[in-house]
Enzyme design. Structure first.
Site, PDB file in Angstrom:
ATOM      1  CB  VAL A   8      56.244  40.386  75.261  1.00 19.44           C
ATOM      2  CG1 VAL A   8      56.457  39.523  76.491  1.00 19.44           C
ATOM      3  CG2 VAL A   8      57.571  40.718  74.609  1.00 19.44           C
ATOM      4  CB  SER A   9      52.072  42.956  72.833  1.00 16.23           C
ATOM      5  OG  SER A   9      51.190  41.889  73.051  1.00 16.23           O
TER       6      SER A   9
END
Length: 193
Positions: A8-9
């Site tokens: 995930v970012s």
């Protein structure tokens, strides 16, 4: 062995959805990180690629978790193949290198290009929206985290004092662990910049 790559970012996002789907797909080993996918210099991705053995299968939830650019995607796929391993995506059934099918290679290039195009168009729309909001006086930039009365008020006060004393921006940002942009917005708010 079936290995999963999860990304995930940002720290605020969670990986539960990806992990659940990848466990259901039979993954035994998980490489998980919370970092931008803008380049391949990601610790867990690099560890996964280094630990691959012949016959391993790498599964991702979707192609965007692995890479944002076609060049990086192709490089990653090539590195996986060089180790004698394969890649599959749960979200894109066409991405499956477990069989030597030229159609998979073709589709990988096409859809990788489309993903990169979509990312570019999204960023372009975002920039255009920001420009319009600025002209209308509605865009103020990212919310300033170092605010009076907030948890970081002491950092803000210290940063202002040090700036007034002539300490360098680099010294202030490194010592207080705040971003340069945050410091400049703080100084602008205080009328010092």
């Amino acid at each position: 062995m079936i290995k999963a790559y999860i990304r995930v970012s940002s720290e605020s996002q969670n990986t539960v959805r990806q992990k659940k789907a990848l466990k259901a797909a039979g993954c035994e080993v998980f490489y998980e990180e919370k970092v931008s996918g803008k380049n391949t210099e990601r610790p867990e991705l690099q560890r996964l690629l280094a630990e691959l053995e012949e016959g391993d299968i790498v599964i991702v939830h979707e192609i965007s978790r692995l890479s944002r650019s076609v060049k990086d995607l192709i490089d990653i796929v090539d590195r996986i193949k060089e180790r004698g391993a394969c890649l599959k995506s749960l979200g894109e059934s066409w991405l499956d290198t477990t069989s030597d099918n030229p159609m998979n290679e073709f589709l990988l290039n096409i859809f990788g290009s489309l993903a990169q195009l979509e990312r570019g168009l999204t960023l372009k729309r975002q920039r255009e929206g920001i420009e319009i909001a600025k002209k209308e006086g509605k865009f103020k930039g990212r919310k300033l985290e170092v605010v009076e009365g907030g948890k970081k008020a002491e950092k803000a006060a210290q940063a202002i004092d040090w700036y007034k004393e002539g300490k360098s921006v680099r010294y202030i940002t490194k010592t207080l662990s705040i971003g340069t942009g945050t410091l400049y917005r703080l100084l602008e708010r205080e009328g010092l910049k």
